[in-house]
Motif scaffolding. Structure first.
Motif, PDB file in Angstrom:
ATOM      1  N   TYR A  77      32.283  61.277   5.282  1.00 53.35           N
ATOM      2  CA  TYR A  77      31.730  62.576   4.869  1.00 53.35           C
ATOM      3  C   TYR A  77      32.285  63.732   5.704  1.00 53.35           C
ATOM      4  O   TYR A  77      31.792  64.846   5.625  1.00 53.35           O
ATOM      5  CB  TYR A  77      30.200  62.550   4.989  1.00 53.35           C
ATOM      6  N   ARG A  81      20.297  58.590  -0.936  1.00 55.63           N
ATOM      7  CA  ARG A  81      21.597  59.208  -0.771  1.00 55.63           C
ATOM      8  C   ARG A  81      21.446  60.702  -1.031  1.00 55.63           C
ATOM      9  O   ARG A  81      20.572  61.101  -1.795  1.00 55.63           O
ATOM     10  CB  ARG A  81      22.616  58.622  -1.750  1.00 55.63           C
ATOM     11  N   LEU A 139      22.244  53.799   6.662  1.00 51.28           N
ATOM     12  CA  LEU A 139      21.350  54.448   7.630  1.00 51.28           C
ATOM     13  C   LEU A 139      19.993  53.761   7.701  1.00 51.28           C
ATOM     14  O   LEU A 139      19.345  53.757   8.748  1.00 51.28           O
ATOM     15  CB  LEU A 139      21.172  55.936   7.278  1.00 51.28           C
TER      16      LEU A 139
HETATM   17  P1  ADP Z   1      25.892  55.579   1.924  1.00 53.98           P
HETATM   18  O1  ADP Z   1      26.901  56.247   2.802  1.00 53.98           O
HETATM   19  O2  ADP Z   1      26.291  54.243   1.457  1.00 53.98           O
HETATM   20  O3  ADP Z   1      25.455  56.469   0.819  1.00 53.98           O
HETATM   21  P2  ADP Z   1      24.038  55.697   4.178  1.00 53.98           P
HETATM   22  O4  ADP Z   1      22.700  55.083   4.279  1.00 53.98           O
HETATM   23  O5  ADP Z   1      25.021  55.398   5.240  1.00 53.98           O
HETATM   24  O6  ADP Z   1      24.566  55.295   2.735  1.00 53.98           O
HETATM   25  O7  ADP Z   1      23.849  57.255   4.118  1.00 53.98           O
HETATM   26  C1  ADP Z   1      22.843  57.797   3.285  1.00 53.98           C
HETATM   27  C2  ADP Z   1      23.215  59.206   2.866  1.00 53.98           C
HETATM   28  O8  ADP Z   1      23.199  60.059   4.008  1.00 53.98           O
HETATM   29  C3  ADP Z   1      24.615  59.344   2.315  1.00 53.98           C
HETATM   30  O9  ADP Z   1      24.666  59.017   0.936  1.00 53.98           O
HETATM   31  C4  ADP Z   1      24.907  60.815   2.583  1.00 53.98           C
HETATM   32  O10 ADP Z   1      24.304  61.603   1.595  1.00 53.98           O
HETATM   33  C5  ADP Z   1      24.172  61.065   3.888  1.00 53.98           C
HETATM   34  N1  ADP Z   1      25.026  60.984   5.092  1.00 53.98           N
HETATM   35  C6  ADP Z   1      25.122  59.975   5.979  1.00 53.98           C
HETATM   36  N2  ADP Z   1      25.957  60.271   6.975  1.00 53.98           N
HETATM   37  C7  ADP Z   1      26.422  61.518   6.721  1.00 53.98           C
HETATM   38  C8  ADP Z   1      27.343  62.407   7.396  1.00 53.98           C
HETATM   39  N3  ADP Z   1      27.935  62.078   8.533  1.00 53.98           N
HETATM   40  N4  ADP Z   1      27.552  63.627   6.827  1.00 53.98           N
HETATM   41  C9  ADP Z   1      26.938  63.977   5.675  1.00 53.98           C
HETATM   42  N5  ADP Z   1      26.086  63.187   4.994  1.00 53.98           N
HETATM   43  C10 ADP Z   1      25.823  61.975   5.514  1.00 53.98           C
END
Ligand code: ADP
Length: 429
Positions: free
Chosen positions: A337, A379, A393
């Protein structure tokens, strides 16, 4: 209880019937019996209407509004339903009867340090409040209210309040046992409607998950098939240099599939409470450097530079595989991201805690999404732009919490994100 039946039974005028001028006690008994019969009929008719309404209504708002409409004027002049909201406060969610009179009753019931409705919810007791203030509505303004708790499976959902012009036991007064019965039925129906809504949402989430998981599996499988085909062709035409590059691609796709299946297994482990840690002493700074090294190629492919700011060792006790997974997830998200901007990972000891920060300058996360992205399947990006299961996460938070640590995020849309993990430096139990 007899007093309350009496209260419901003799509606004004009812029970005063006397036959052929006779005044012997038998006439009075007959009149009382008739009145009781009439009250019982009214009660049955009301409960029949309620049962029919509950049977055909699965949706909580319609259920509550319908009950309020049934209750006035059958049970009293004003009827309100209060439910415990997400913040633990009580909210008036449905009412029927004169709005102005209702507002006065409601304000009175809520007034005071230990307001009647709250007390009723806490103790599970029926409260009778008969010093209602004068309200617009003239002579028929409610003077007395009854508050009945809504409890189910040992939980308080809220309370019902009924206001009218008479006390329980007086002619035209509220039938408290009937109200208690109504409260039981409503609490049960609400509980059922909520369980149904939760089950439907869970089924929907599972469907969505299967859809996304199969999509996520399809992508590496497609690359695997294509690369195998190309490898076969290169091997036949005797171009070993090209073969080596193809094998590297195969390797990465297989690693992606292994990571995906590990994620799915972790979800099962965590959901079943089978997550086990094997903590041991180690240097967190060294672990972070090692993980970062593995992401250098991926970051470079996106045009990102990856820097590790860990000037000194950070001795700490942790499960190395699990904390490696935490850091990998955060770094891979920062690259994914990060819109090709720099990614910085810092590790420091801070007293009895160790702190890891993963910072990117990417798309960022809106304030409203910052808490929910740690939830399962949550998400904050459209699937067509960014692949992912919305599980990383969620797993990371569970792993950090299993170490008795914390995780948080600071971010703003377009300005990037900083995820901060803090772990206690002592061995978790
Ligand atoms: P995934 O990446 O598979 O969607 P995650 O649980 O890792 O699932 O992340 C959940 C959501 O958090 C992501 O879909 C994104 O919207 C947001 N996210 C996570 N990390 C970041 C980041 N570093 N910058 C922006 N958005 C993030």
């Amino acid at each position: 209880m007899a007093a309350y039946v009496e209260g419901l039974a003799p509606q004004p005028g009812e029970g005063a019937v006397r036959e052929s001028g006779s005044s012997v006690p038998a006439d009075a008994e007959l009149a009382a019996t008739r009145a009781e019969l009439a009250a019982a009929r009214r009660r049955l008719a009301f409960l029949d209407g309620l049962a029919a309404h509950v049977a055909e209504c699965d949706e909580p708002t319609a259920l509550l509004d319908g009950l309020a409409r049934l209750a006035v004027p059958a049970l009293g002049a004003w009827f309100g339903i209060y439910l415990v909201n997400e913040k633990g406060g009580l909210e008036l969610v449905a009412e029927a009867g004169g709005a102005a009179a209702g507002a006065a009753v409601e304000a009175h019931l809520r007034r005071g340090a230990r307001a009647r409705i709250e007390r009723s919810c806490e103790c599970g007791d029926v409260a009778v409040v008969d010093e209602l203030p004068a309200a617009p509505g003239g002579a028929r303004a409610p003077t007395c209210a009854v508050v009945v708790p809504l409890g189910v499976r040992g939980r308080s959902l809220g309370a019902l309040a009924l206001a009218g012009a008479a006390r329980p036991g007086e002619p035209g007064g509220p039938d408290v046992p009937l109200l208690v019965d109504v409260a039981h039925r409503l609490a049960f129906a609400l509980d059922r409607a909520r369980l149904l809504a939760a089950a439907t949402a869970a089924a929907h989430a599972r469907e969505e998950f299967i859809h996304v998981a199969s999509h996520e599996l399809r992508a590496p499988i497609a690359t695997l098939r294509l690369t195998l085909h190309l490898l076969h062709r290169d091997a036949e035409s005797g171009t070993p240099g090209a073969c080596a590059a193809r094998i590297k691609v195969l390797d990465r796709q297989v690693a992606r599939m292994v990571a995906l299946s590990e994620t799915l297994l972790d979800v099962t482990r965590i959901t079943a409470g089978r997550l086990e840690l094997s903590p041991q002493p180690g240097d967190l700074a060294a672990l972070v450097r090692e993980v970062a090294e593995r992401f250098r190629d991926d970051a470079a492919e996106q045009g990102s530079t990856l820097t590790v700011d860990a000037p000194s060792p950070v001795p700490c006790a942790y499960d190395p595989l699990r904390i490696e997974q935490v850091v990998s997830n955060l770094v891979s998200n920062a690259v994914k991201y990060g819109r090709g901007g720099p990614v910085r990972i810092a590790v420091r000891a801070a007293g009895d805690r160790a702190r890891i920060e993963v910072q990117d300058r990417g798309i960022g996360i809106a304030q409203a999404d910052q808490a929910r992205i740690f939830g399962r399947f949550e998400r904050a990006v459209p699937s067509r732009n960014y692949g992912g299961l919305g599980l990383g996460l969620w797993i990371v938070k569970r792993l950090v919490e299993a170490h008795r640590g914390t995780i948080g995020v600071q971010s703003a849309p377009g300005a990037g994100s900083t995820f901060t993990v803090e772990l206690p430096r002592v061995t978790p139990p």
